[in-house]
Design a protein around this motif. Structure first.
Motif, PDB file in Angstrom:
ATOM      1  N   THR A 166      93.025  65.509  47.446  1.00 20.36           N
ATOM      2  CA  THR A 166      92.757  65.718  46.027  1.00 20.36           C
ATOM      3  C   THR A 166      91.823  64.661  45.447  1.00 20.36           C
ATOM      4  OG1 THR A 166      94.751  64.496  45.428  1.00 20.36           O
ATOM      5  CG2 THR A 166      94.955  66.904  45.646  1.00 20.36           C
ATOM      6  N   SER A 167      91.176  63.898  46.300  1.00 21.48           N
ATOM      7  CA  SER A 167      90.287  62.839  45.797  1.00 21.48           C
ATOM      8  C   SER A 167      89.128  63.370  44.953  1.00 21.48           C
ATOM      9  CB  SER A 167      89.783  61.946  46.936  1.00 21.48           C
ATOM     10  OG  SER A 167      89.045  62.683  47.872  1.00 21.48           O
ATOM     11  N   PRO A 168      88.591  64.583  45.211  1.00 24.67           N
ATOM     12  CA  PRO A 168      87.547  65.074  44.302  1.00 24.67           C
ATOM     13  C   PRO A 168      88.054  65.230  42.865  1.00 24.67           C
ATOM     14  CG  PRO A 168      87.497  66.319  46.346  1.00 24.67           C
ATOM     15  CD  PRO A 168      88.743  65.474  46.372  1.00 24.67           C
ATOM     16  N   GLU A 196      98.995  65.436  42.145  1.00 25.59           N
ATOM     17  CA  GLU A 196     100.265  65.305  42.869  1.00 25.59           C
ATOM     18  C   GLU A 196     100.919  66.671  43.069  1.00 25.59           C
ATOM     19  OE1 GLU A 196     103.196  63.893  45.088  1.00 25.59           O
ATOM     20  OE2 GLU A 196     101.476  62.715  44.422  1.00 25.59           O
ATOM     21  N   ALA A 197     100.886  67.512  42.044  1.00 26.09           N
ATOM     22  CA  ALA A 197     101.476  68.849  42.157  1.00 26.09           C
ATOM     23  C   ALA A 197     100.733  69.688  43.201  1.00 26.09           C
ATOM     24  CB  ALA A 197     101.460  69.544  40.802  1.00 26.09           C
ATOM     25  N   LEU A 198      99.418  69.539  43.256  1.00 19.59           N
ATOM     26  CA  LEU A 198      98.637  70.280  44.252  1.00 19.59           C
ATOM     27  C   LEU A 198      98.963  69.814  45.666  1.00 19.59           C
ATOM     28  CD1 LEU A 198      95.208  70.450  42.418  1.00 19.59           C
ATOM     29  CD2 LEU A 198      96.627  72.403  43.083  1.00 19.59           C
ATOM     30  N   ARG A 199      99.121  68.504  45.848  1.00 22.83           N
ATOM     31  CA  ARG A 199      99.494  68.000  47.185  1.00 22.83           C
ATOM     32  C   ARG A 199     100.857  68.533  47.606  1.00 22.83           C
ATOM     33  NH1 ARG A 199      96.832  63.367  45.237  1.00 22.83           N
ATOM     34  NH2 ARG A 199      98.788  62.441  44.520  1.00 22.83           N
ATOM     35  N   ALA A 200     101.800  68.524  46.670  1.00 22.25           N
ATOM     36  CA  ALA A 200     103.150  69.029  46.979  1.00 22.25           C
ATOM     37  C   ALA A 200     103.116  70.523  47.256  1.00 22.25           C
ATOM     38  CB  ALA A 200     104.095  68.715  45.826  1.00 22.25           C
ATOM     39  N   ALA A 201     102.347  71.263  46.469  1.00 23.08           N
ATOM     40  CA  ALA A 201     102.251  72.715  46.669  1.00 23.08           C
ATOM     41  C   ALA A 201     101.614  73.038  48.009  1.00 23.08           C
ATOM     42  CB  ALA A 201     101.456  73.355  45.543  1.00 23.08           C
ATOM     43  N   ASP A 202     100.638  72.250  48.402  1.00 13.45           N
ATOM     44  CA  ASP A 202      99.969  72.477  49.684  1.00 13.45           C
ATOM     45  C   ASP A 202     100.938  72.252  50.848  1.00 13.45           C
ATOM     46  OD1 ASP A 202      97.505  72.990  51.255  1.00 13.45           O
ATOM     47  OD2 ASP A 202      97.818  70.912  51.916  1.00 13.45           O
ATOM     48  N   LEU A 247      92.499  73.470  43.389  1.00 13.08           N
ATOM     49  CA  LEU A 247      91.835  72.170  43.305  1.00 13.08           C
ATOM     50  C   LEU A 247      90.388  72.345  42.887  1.00 13.08           C
ATOM     51  CD1 LEU A 247      91.693  69.077  43.846  1.00 13.08           C
ATOM     52  CD2 LEU A 247      91.123  69.672  46.210  1.00 13.08           C
ATOM     53  N   ASP A 248      89.682  73.275  43.537  1.00 14.35           N
ATOM     54  CA  ASP A 248      88.279  73.525  43.193  1.00 14.35           C
ATOM     55  C   ASP A 248      88.131  73.966  41.736  1.00 14.35           C
ATOM     56  OD1 ASP A 248      87.624  72.878  45.802  1.00 14.35           O
ATOM     57  OD2 ASP A 248      87.472  74.977  46.456  1.00 14.35           O
ATOM     58  N   GLU A 249      89.045  74.822  41.273  1.00 10.62           N
ATOM     59  CA  GLU A 249      89.016  75.276  39.879  1.00 10.62           C
ATOM     60  C   GLU A 249      89.231  74.110  38.918  1.00 10.62           C
ATOM     61  OE1 GLU A 249      92.024  78.249  39.457  1.00 10.62           O
ATOM     62  OE2 GLU A 249      91.003  79.665  40.791  1.00 10.62           O
ATOM     63  N   ALA A 250      90.157  73.228  39.250  1.00 11.92           N
ATOM     64  CA  ALA A 250      90.454  72.087  38.385  1.00 11.92           C
ATOM     65  C   ALA A 250      89.278  71.120  38.323  1.00 11.92           C
ATOM     66  CB  ALA A 250      91.712  71.370  38.872  1.00 11.92           C
ATOM     67  N   VAL A 251      88.630  70.880  39.455  1.00 12.71           N
ATOM     68  CA  VAL A 251      87.457  69.999  39.472  1.00 12.71           C
ATOM     69  C   VAL A 251      86.371  70.583  38.573  1.00 12.71           C
ATOM     70  CG1 VAL A 251      85.567  69.117  40.914  1.00 12.71           C
ATOM     71  CG2 VAL A 251      87.937  68.960  41.714  1.00 12.71           C
ATOM     72  N   ALA A 252      86.127  71.873  38.692  1.00 12.75           N
ATOM     73  CA  ALA A 252      85.110  72.531  37.855  1.00 12.75           C
ATOM     74  C   ALA A 252      85.495  72.458  36.385  1.00 12.75           C
ATOM     75  CB  ALA A 252      84.921  73.975  38.296  1.00 12.75           C
ATOM     76  N   LEU A 253      86.751  72.624  36.087  1.00 11.80           N
ATOM     77  CA  LEU A 253      87.235  72.561  34.709  1.00 11.80           C
ATOM     78  C   LEU A 253      86.959  71.185  34.102  1.00 11.80           C
ATOM     79  CD1 LEU A 253      88.902  74.423  32.765  1.00 11.80           C
ATOM     80  CD2 LEU A 253      90.906  73.167  33.564  1.00 11.80           C
TER      81      LEU A 253
END
Length: 118
Positions: free
Chosen positions: A4-6, A81-87, A102-108
């Motif tokens: 999730t570093s991006p 953190e939620a994305l890492r746990a979900a993954d 993750l990609d959607e959130a970065v774009a947002l």
């Protein structure tokens, strides 16, 4: 584990820019844009962390123009953190993969930063 570093990088960059903005710039719309982003990131994190049918998402409060940078940073970190746990627990047949979220959130975040800093 999902990298999730991006997301963390774009969130921190935007949060730092918000923290450095003068009050006048924040009041001209940058703070409102940032608060809207923080609320969306927070809602996404809560949806990932809560089972379907759980309590409704809590809304991030408007704590003033001087804290929106911190609100963006906290909401972004929570979502990462939620994305890492979900993954780690995602089933292969999940409708939207955590990497897509993750990609959607970065774009947002990138889009909100552009709107807030123009």
């Amino acid at each position: 584990m999902l990298d999730t570093s991006p997301l963390t990088a774009v969130v921190e960059r935007f949060a730092d820019r918000l923290r450095a903005m003068p009050q006048s710039r924040l009041q001209q719309g940058a703070a409102a844009e940032a608060l809207q982003l923080a609320r969306e990131l927070s809602a996404r994190a809560q949806r990932l962390e809560s089972p379907p049918g759980a309590a409704p998402a809590r809304t991030m409060p408007d704590a003033g123009v001087f804290v929106v940078g911190d609100q963006v940073a906290v909401a972004g970190a929570d979502l990462a953190e939620a994305l890492r746990a979900a993954d780690a627990t995602a089933a292969p047949d999940t409708a939207t993969a955590p990497s897509e979220m993750l990609d959607e959130a970065v774009a947002l975040v990138e889009q909100a930063e552009v709107r807030a800093t123009r």
